[in-house]
Design a protein around this motif. Sequence first.
Motif, short mmCIF file in Angstrom:
data_model
loop_
_atom_site.label_atom_id
_atom_site.label_comp_id
_atom_site.label_asym_id
_atom_site.label_seq_id
_atom_site.Cartn_x
_atom_site.Cartn_y
_atom_site.Cartn_z
N ARG A 14 1.15 5.31 4.57
CA ARG A 14 2.40 5.93 5.09
C ARG A 14 2.70 5.47 6.24
NH1 ARG A 14 1.24 11.65 5.39
NH2 ARG A 14 -0.97 10.95 5.36
N LEU A 17 3.49 1.07 6.06
CA LEU A 17 4.92 0.72 5.07
C LEU A 17 5.94 1.53 5.14
CD1 LEU A 17 2.53 -0.40 1.94
CD2 LEU A 17 3.46 -1.70 3.58
N LEU A 19 6.37 4.69 4.28
CA LEU A 19 6.50 5.36 3.14
C LEU A 19 6.89 6.67 3.37
CD1 LEU A 19 3.56 4.10 1.19
CD2 LEU A 19 5.54 3.20 1.05
N ASP A 23 7.76 7.69 -2.67
CA ASP A 23 7.64 6.00 -2.85
C ASP A 23 6.56 5.86 -3.78
OD1 ASP A 23 10.00 5.63 -1.39
OD2 ASP A 23 8.94 5.71 0.59
N VAL A 25 3.34 2.71 -4.36
CA VAL A 25 2.52 1.54 -4.04
C VAL A 25 1.88 0.97 -5.17
CG1 VAL A 25 0.69 0.56 -2.78
CG2 VAL A 25 2.37 2.22 -1.49
N GLU A 46 2.05 -3.77 -3.18
CA GLU A 46 3.45 -3.93 -2.74
C GLU A 46 4.32 -2.61 -2.94
OE1 GLU A 46 5.63 -6.68 -5.26
OE2 GLU A 46 5.30 -5.55 -7.12
N CYS A 47 5.27 -2.22 -2.42
CA CYS A 47 6.21 -1.13 -2.76
C CYS A 47 6.81 -1.39 -3.96
CB CYS A 47 7.14 -0.89 -1.56
SG CYS A 47 6.04 -0.04 -0.15
N THR A 49 8.53 0.44 -8.11
CA THR A 49 9.01 1.31 -8.71
C THR A 49 8.06 1.38 -9.86
OG1 THR A 49 11.28 1.08 -8.56
CG2 THR A 49 10.65 2.42 -10.24
N ILE A 62 3.19 10.21 -2.30
CA ILE A 62 3.09 8.83 -2.60
C ILE A 62 2.37 8.36 -3.98
CG2 ILE A 62 2.56 6.35 -1.72
CD1 ILE A 62 4.65 8.23 -0.01
N TYR A 64 0.20 5.75 -6.21
CA TYR A 64 -0.37 4.56 -6.08
C TYR A 64 -0.56 4.28 -7.71
CZ TYR A 64 -0.89 5.77 -1.30
OH TYR A 64 -0.50 6.01 0.16
#
Length: 97
Positions: A14, A17, A19, A23, A25, A46-47, A49, A62, A64
């Motif tokens: 967080r 990046l 975030l 979002d 990752v 990477e960030c 979708t 977030i 992952y």
Amino acid sequence: MQIQVSDAASQWFRDELALQSGDAVRFFGKVYGQTAVHDGFSLGMECATVEQPIGSVVKDGITYFASQSDEWFFADYDLQVDYDPELEEPKYQFERR
């Protein structure tokens, strides 16, 4: 595939990046490097979708995840993500299922 993210690792992602809740990752296999279970490949992130997840976890809002295109890299393994305070970066551990 299961993914676990520690509180300290979540905070690092967080902060580093920038975030925000909602979002995501993505963890993926990339050419070059080495992991404890892969020679010639390392773990990238990477960030992204969320698309076609083979494993995911939501931590502090977030997501992952690893996607189907990287199933070869994570086959037979779960991923544990923690934080290494000495190196000030995430550390990754692969657990055989």
